[in-house]
Design an enzyme around this catalytic site. Structure first.
Site, mmCIF file in Angstrom:
data_model
loop_
_atom_site.group_PDB
_atom_site.id
_atom_site.type_symbol
_atom_site.label_atom_id
_atom_site.label_comp_id
_atom_site.label_asym_id
_atom_site.label_seq_id
_atom_site.Cartn_x
_atom_site.Cartn_y
_atom_site.Cartn_z
ATOM 1 C CD GLU A 81 -2.748 1.424 0.289
ATOM 2 O OE1 GLU A 81 -2.229 1.856 -0.766
ATOM 3 O OE2 GLU A 81 -3.965 1.255 0.423
ATOM 4 C CG HIS A 119 -2.187 -3.080 -0.334
ATOM 5 N ND1 HIS A 119 -2.495 -3.391 0.962
ATOM 6 C CD2 HIS A 119 -1.171 -3.916 -0.687
ATOM 7 C CE1 HIS A 119 -1.708 -4.380 1.384
ATOM 8 N NE2 HIS A 119 -0.896 -4.711 0.401
#
Length: 267
Positions: free
Chosen positions: A125, A217
């Protein structure tokens, strides 16, 4: 690629005997049909709901698990792959538990736990810097809606850097030994680490005829969707990628998407 070899094995030596000679129209049709089937697929899945999605906290590189709902979303994604007959042969994920577990649960549901998996930090992420761990609502109250909106949704303005020695500082985490852990990232910086990895590690697998699944993500997948669908800097920040919903791109021989992405549930 492997699928091509399997197709040729299935039709036997005829294919090779006739190389360089005129094929009958029936054989022409077969080969045209085979070429058609050799379109490779890329499947993108955003991890199921995490504990901090639920708690409304900025997560970034911090490692949190899936909620029960997140586990159910991951299993449902794998069941959908199974039911639609879109079965991955190679997989990629980040170094973060929520994405790894989503991948494992989805692969288990479509009986593909045995396929090769590559875990790499380039698919992590976006790093939320000094916002990591903060409650999103409290952060709005402290810094104002507009500032938080800029940090969350601007293309190239990163949040404040994380403090060295903060409880969310990952420099001592063994999984990141030898990795240049960022102090903060904008979406632009996230894209700048995701795309070279896509080009060097993932695209060659598609080129070899593999069906590739990436479990990652919101922001690392935004980076890929921006690139593959040609979305502008302004628009990409507002693109929502739902959790646990497989998104599919089909690739032709030129290794470019042959059409727009679609949700597998709609196929």
């Amino acid at each position: 690629g492997p699928r091509h070899k399997r197709e040729l094995a299935r039709i036997g030596p005829f294919a090779f005997q006739n190389r360089g000679r005129t094929l009958t129209s029936g054989a022409h049709a077969f080969f045209a049909d085979t070429q058609d089937k050799l379109m490779t697929k890329l499947i993108l899945v955003r991890h199921g709901q995490s504990e901090w999605n639920l708690a409304n906290r900025f997560t970034g590189w911090w490692d949190v698990g899936l909620t029960e709902k997140g586990v159910a979303e991951a299993k449902a994604a794998g069941e959908l792959l199974r039911d639609k007959g879109v079965l991955p042969t190679v997989s990629f994920t980040s170094l973060q538990t929520r994405a790894i577990k989503t991948l494992n649960l989805a692969l288990e549901a479509c009986d593909r736990l045995w396929i090769p998996v590559t875990k790499d930090w380039h698919l992590n992420e976006r790093h939320y810097g000094g916002l990591t761990g903060l409650d999103k609502q409290e952060t709005r109250e402290k810094h104002g809606d507009e500032q938080v909106h800029i940090w969350r949704r601007s293309f190239d303005v990163p949040p404040p850097a994380i403090d060295k020695g903060s409880e969310y500082d990952l420099s001592g985490d063994p999984r990141y030994a030898g990795i240049p852990v960022p102090a903060t990232e904008s979406l632009k910086l996230t894209i700048e680490r995701v795309l070279p990895y896509w080009e060097s590690a993932i695209l060659p697998q598609l080129s070899a005829g593999e069906t590739v699944i990436i479990s990652a993500h919101g922001n690392s997948l935004r980076a890929l969707v921006k690139h593959l669908s040609g979305i502008s800097d302004e628009e990409i920040t507002g693109l929502e990628i739902p959790t646990g919903q497989p998104i599919v791109y089909e690739f032709g021989d030129d290794l470019r998407p042959s059409g727009e992405r679609y949700y597998l549930k709609d196929a």
